[in-house]
Design a protein around this motif. Structure first.
Motif, PDB file in Angstrom:
ATOM      1  N   VAL A 133      10.608 -16.372  32.369  1.00  0.00           N
ATOM      2  CA  VAL A 133      10.758 -15.217  33.178  1.00  0.00           C
ATOM      3  C   VAL A 133      11.852 -14.682  32.973  1.00  0.00           C
ATOM      4  O   VAL A 133      13.044 -15.448  33.214  1.00  0.00           O
ATOM      5  CB  VAL A 133      10.453 -15.657  34.374  1.00  0.00           C
ATOM      6  N   GLU A 134      11.867 -13.458  32.958  1.00  0.00           N
ATOM      7  CA  GLU A 134      13.352 -12.579  32.697  1.00  0.00           C
ATOM      8  C   GLU A 134      13.322 -11.150  33.164  1.00  0.00           C
ATOM      9  O   GLU A 134      12.251 -10.753  33.370  1.00  0.00           O
ATOM     10  CB  GLU A 134      13.509 -12.279  30.831  1.00  0.00           C
ATOM     11  N   HIS A 135      14.618 -10.625  33.344  1.00  0.00           N
ATOM     12  CA  HIS A 135      14.605  -9.413  33.758  1.00  0.00           C
ATOM     13  C   HIS A 135      15.303  -8.395  32.567  1.00  0.00           C
ATOM     14  O   HIS A 135      15.714  -9.060  31.981  1.00  0.00           O
ATOM     15  CB  HIS A 135      15.566  -9.419  34.887  1.00  0.00           C
ATOM     16  N   GLY A 136      14.670  -7.407  32.645  1.00  0.00           N
ATOM     17  CA  GLY A 136      14.961  -6.396  31.410  1.00  0.00           C
ATOM     18  C   GLY A 136      14.781  -5.054  31.512  1.00  0.00           C
ATOM     19  O   GLY A 136      14.615  -4.336  32.597  1.00  0.00           O
ATOM     20  N   ARG A 155      28.139  -6.500  32.636  1.00  0.00           N
ATOM     21  CA  ARG A 155      28.370  -7.394  31.738  1.00  0.00           C
ATOM     22  C   ARG A 155      29.896  -8.029  31.974  1.00  0.00           C
ATOM     23  O   ARG A 155      29.704  -9.476  31.793  1.00  0.00           O
ATOM     24  CB  ARG A 155      28.495  -7.178  30.295  1.00  0.00           C
ATOM     25  N   ARG A 156      30.752  -7.647  32.270  1.00  0.00           N
ATOM     26  CA  ARG A 156      32.141  -8.219  32.602  1.00  0.00           C
ATOM     27  C   ARG A 156      32.186  -8.812  33.575  1.00  0.00           C
ATOM     28  O   ARG A 156      32.720  -9.798  33.709  1.00  0.00           O
ATOM     29  CB  ARG A 156      33.171  -6.973  32.545  1.00  0.00           C
ATOM     30  N   ILE A 157      31.534  -8.637  34.484  1.00  0.00           N
ATOM     31  CA  ILE A 157      31.572  -9.133  35.916  1.00  0.00           C
ATOM     32  C   ILE A 157      30.222 -10.182  36.134  1.00  0.00           C
ATOM     33  O   ILE A 157      30.441 -11.058  37.127  1.00  0.00           O
ATOM     34  CB  ILE A 157      31.449  -8.245  37.306  1.00  0.00           C
ATOM     35  N   SER A 158      29.545 -10.309  35.280  1.00  0.00           N
ATOM     36  CA  SER A 158      28.546 -11.386  35.538  1.00  0.00           C
ATOM     37  C   SER A 158      28.023 -12.262  34.339  1.00  0.00           C
ATOM     38  O   SER A 158      26.991 -12.513  34.193  1.00  0.00           O
ATOM     39  CB  SER A 158      27.153 -10.414  35.640  1.00  0.00           C
ATOM     40  N   SER A 159      29.243 -12.629  33.516  1.00  0.00           N
ATOM     41  CA  SER A 159      29.087 -13.550  32.478  1.00  0.00           C
ATOM     42  C   SER A 159      28.177 -12.983  31.409  1.00  0.00           C
ATOM     43  O   SER A 159      27.504 -13.883  30.694  1.00  0.00           O
ATOM     44  CB  SER A 159      28.490 -14.821  33.128  1.00  0.00           C
ATOM     45  N   GLY A 160      28.278 -12.011  30.871  1.00  0.00           N
ATOM     46  CA  GLY A 160      27.604 -11.222  29.959  1.00  0.00           C
ATOM     47  C   GLY A 160      26.230 -10.756  30.040  1.00  0.00           C
ATOM     48  O   GLY A 160      25.540 -10.561  29.243  1.00  0.00           O
ATOM     49  N   CYS A 161      25.706 -10.691  31.392  1.00  0.00           N
ATOM     50  CA  CYS A 161      24.370 -10.353  31.589  1.00  0.00           C
ATOM     51  C   CYS A 161      24.170  -8.898  31.519  1.00  0.00           C
ATOM     52  O   CYS A 161      25.023  -8.017  31.658  1.00  0.00           O
ATOM     53  CB  CYS A 161      24.158 -10.532  33.246  1.00  0.00           C
ATOM     54  N   HIS A 162      22.954  -8.708  30.679  1.00  0.00           N
ATOM     55  CA  HIS A 162      22.807  -7.316  30.000  1.00  0.00           C
ATOM     56  C   HIS A 162      21.388  -6.702  31.230  1.00  0.00           C
ATOM     57  O   HIS A 162      20.496  -7.862  31.252  1.00  0.00           O
ATOM     58  CB  HIS A 162      22.174  -7.190  28.634  1.00  0.00           C
ATOM     59  N   LEU A 163      21.248  -5.796  31.544  1.00  0.00           N
ATOM     60  CA  LEU A 163      20.427  -5.388  32.617  1.00  0.00           C
ATOM     61  C   LEU A 163      19.206  -4.624  31.760  1.00  0.00           C
ATOM     62  O   LEU A 163      18.111  -4.180  32.002  1.00  0.00           O
ATOM     63  CB  LEU A 163      20.837  -4.251  33.377  1.00  0.00           C
ATOM     64  N   ASN A 164      19.551  -4.411  30.354  1.00  0.00           N
ATOM     65  CA  ASN A 164      18.967  -3.367  29.562  1.00  0.00           C
ATOM     66  C   ASN A 164      18.257  -4.104  28.308  1.00  0.00           C
ATOM     67  O   ASN A 164      17.643  -3.518  27.216  1.00  0.00           O
ATOM     68  CB  ASN A 164      19.421  -2.244  29.305  1.00  0.00           C
ATOM     69  N   ARG A 165      17.869  -5.232  28.305  1.00  0.00           N
ATOM     70  CA  ARG A 165      17.174  -5.985  27.031  1.00  0.00           C
ATOM     71  C   ARG A 165      15.749  -5.942  27.087  1.00  0.00           C
ATOM     72  O   ARG A 165      15.228  -6.101  28.145  1.00  0.00           O
ATOM     73  CB  ARG A 165      17.693  -7.523  26.948  1.00  0.00           C
ATOM     74  N   PRO A 166      15.246  -5.282  26.099  1.00  0.00           N
ATOM     75  CA  PRO A 166      13.652  -5.440  25.828  1.00  0.00           C
ATOM     76  C   PRO A 166      13.199  -6.670  25.559  1.00  0.00           C
ATOM     77  O   PRO A 166      12.905  -6.885  24.317  1.00  0.00           O
ATOM     78  CB  PRO A 166      13.583  -4.345  24.698  1.00  0.00           C
ATOM     79  N   ILE A 167      12.757  -7.339  26.478  1.00  0.00           N
ATOM     80  CA  ILE A 167      12.390  -8.695  26.518  1.00  0.00           C
ATOM     81  C   ILE A 167      11.197  -8.803  25.338  1.00  0.00           C
ATOM     82  O   ILE A 167      11.300  -9.968  24.645  1.00  0.00           O
ATOM     83  CB  ILE A 167      12.225  -9.317  27.762  1.00  0.00           C
ATOM     84  N   ARG A 168      10.094  -8.255  25.862  1.00  0.00           N
ATOM     85  CA  ARG A 168       9.005  -8.373  24.953  1.00  0.00           C
ATOM     86  C   ARG A 168       9.218  -8.432  23.474  1.00  0.00           C
ATOM     87  O   ARG A 168       8.814  -9.157  22.872  1.00  0.00           O
ATOM     88  CB  ARG A 168       7.817  -7.533  25.524  1.00  0.00           C
ATOM     89  N   SER A 169      10.034  -7.176  23.197  1.00  0.00           N
ATOM     90  CA  SER A 169      10.082  -7.048  21.598  1.00  0.00           C
ATOM     91  C   SER A 169      11.146  -8.011  21.043  1.00  0.00           C
ATOM     92  O   SER A 169      10.991  -8.398  19.883  1.00  0.00           O
ATOM     93  CB  SER A 169      10.498  -5.424  21.285  1.00  0.00           C
ATOM     94  N   MET A 170      12.080  -8.491  21.857  1.00  0.00           N
ATOM     95  CA  MET A 170      12.902  -9.484  21.520  1.00  0.00           C
ATOM     96  C   MET A 170      12.320 -10.825  21.147  1.00  0.00           C
ATOM     97  O   MET A 170      12.640 -11.394  20.111  1.00  0.00           O
ATOM     98  CB  MET A 170      14.231  -9.659  22.606  1.00  0.00           C
ATOM     99  N   ILE A 171      11.165 -11.303  22.066  1.00  0.00           N
ATOM    100  CA  ILE A 171      10.495 -12.345  21.527  1.00  0.00           C
ATOM    101  C   ILE A 171       9.725 -12.098  20.314  1.00  0.00           C
ATOM    102  O   ILE A 171       9.687 -13.255  19.522  1.00  0.00           O
ATOM    103  CB  ILE A 171       9.575 -12.907  22.966  1.00  0.00           C
ATOM    104  N   MET A 192      17.833  -3.909  38.244  1.00  0.00           N
ATOM    105  CA  MET A 192      18.241  -5.328  38.251  1.00  0.00           C
ATOM    106  C   MET A 192      16.708  -6.372  38.335  1.00  0.00           C
ATOM    107  O   MET A 192      16.878  -7.275  38.337  1.00  0.00           O
ATOM    108  CB  MET A 192      19.171  -5.798  39.178  1.00  0.00           C
ATOM    109  N   THR A 193      15.834  -5.586  38.631  1.00  0.00           N
ATOM    110  CA  THR A 193      14.590  -6.446  39.013  1.00  0.00           C
ATOM    111  C   THR A 193      13.456  -6.072  38.244  1.00  0.00           C
ATOM    112  O   THR A 193      12.170  -6.367  38.744  1.00  0.00           O
ATOM    113  CB  THR A 193      14.515  -6.098  40.600  1.00  0.00           C
ATOM    114  N   PHE A 194      13.294  -5.482  37.361  1.00  0.00           N
ATOM    115  CA  PHE A 194      11.987  -5.505  36.189  1.00  0.00           C
ATOM    116  C   PHE A 194      11.751  -6.630  35.849  1.00  0.00           C
ATOM    117  O   PHE A 194      12.734  -7.059  34.684  1.00  0.00           O
ATOM    118  CB  PHE A 194      12.399  -4.306  35.414  1.00  0.00           C
TER     119      PHE A 194
END
Length: 202
Positions: A133-136, A155-171, A192-194
């Protein structure tokens, strides 16, 4: 930045991930794990209480020593847990040695996400599964604009978190075959919640 990164950020991460709205996702995803399990980015160990008796061993991998120290202090999970301080881009396990790989809100922060997913595929047995389960990245254009705009600062304030990564295509680009996926917004700010929830085969 040292105090923020080493002291404040791990506590903020632990606090934010205790959100009760995340519990149903944890129950479904962690509940699907079985056999010898590798959890990628175990953080402060919040998933550990959700594992079921079908799991015989948990390999809890986490690169942040501060979060790992918090996880080690949790009560006994009722099954063997081996904590591994290492990066997902170079998993210190043999090929085809785990039955299930678990990722929960982790792919957003790994710098070399493609390398990490390739490593997950390498260590999975041929009949094993990645459960996640991932947000993206949102399918909605307006939300995507906000995700792209906010990510450089976020990313700078949350340890590198990206809000816009395309999770399905990455996998899929890492060679996995997705056999189940559900997407949609969790209650909260839409950038932040998709959520992407599902499973895939190596």
């Amino acid at each position: 930045m040292g105090i923020y990164r080493d002291v404040i950020l791990p506590k903020l991460c632990d606090l934010s991930m205790r959100n009760e709205r995340l519990h149903p996702y944890r129950e479904r995803v962690i509940g699907a794990a079985e056999g010898r399990v590798l959890e990628i980015g175990c953080g402060s160990g919040l998933n550990l209480p959700f594992y079921r008796k079908e799991v015989r061993e948990i390999l809890a991998l986490e690169p942040d020593p501060n979060l790992l120290a918090m996880a080690r202090q949790l009560p006994d999970a009722g099954m063997p847990v081996n904590f591994i301080e290492a990066s997902a881009e170079a998993i210190p396990l043999d090929d085809r040695s785990v039955d299930t790989v678990v990722t929960t809100w982790t792919l957003c922060t790994i710098p070399g996400s493609h390398a990490a997913l390739s490593e997950m595929r390498r260590v999975l047995k041929p009949q094993g599964r990645l459960v996640f389960v991932e947000h993206g990245l949102s399918p909605d254009r307006g939300v995507r604009w906000w995700q792209d705009s906010l990510t450089p600062v976020w990313r700078r304030i949350s340890s590198g978190c990206h809000l816009n990564r395309p999770i399905r295509s990455m996998i899929e680009d890492a060679g996995f075959r997705i056999d189940r996926i559900e997407t949609g917004y969790m209650r909260g700010p839409k950038p932040m919640t998709f959520m992407y929830e599902g499973s895939a085969r190596p």
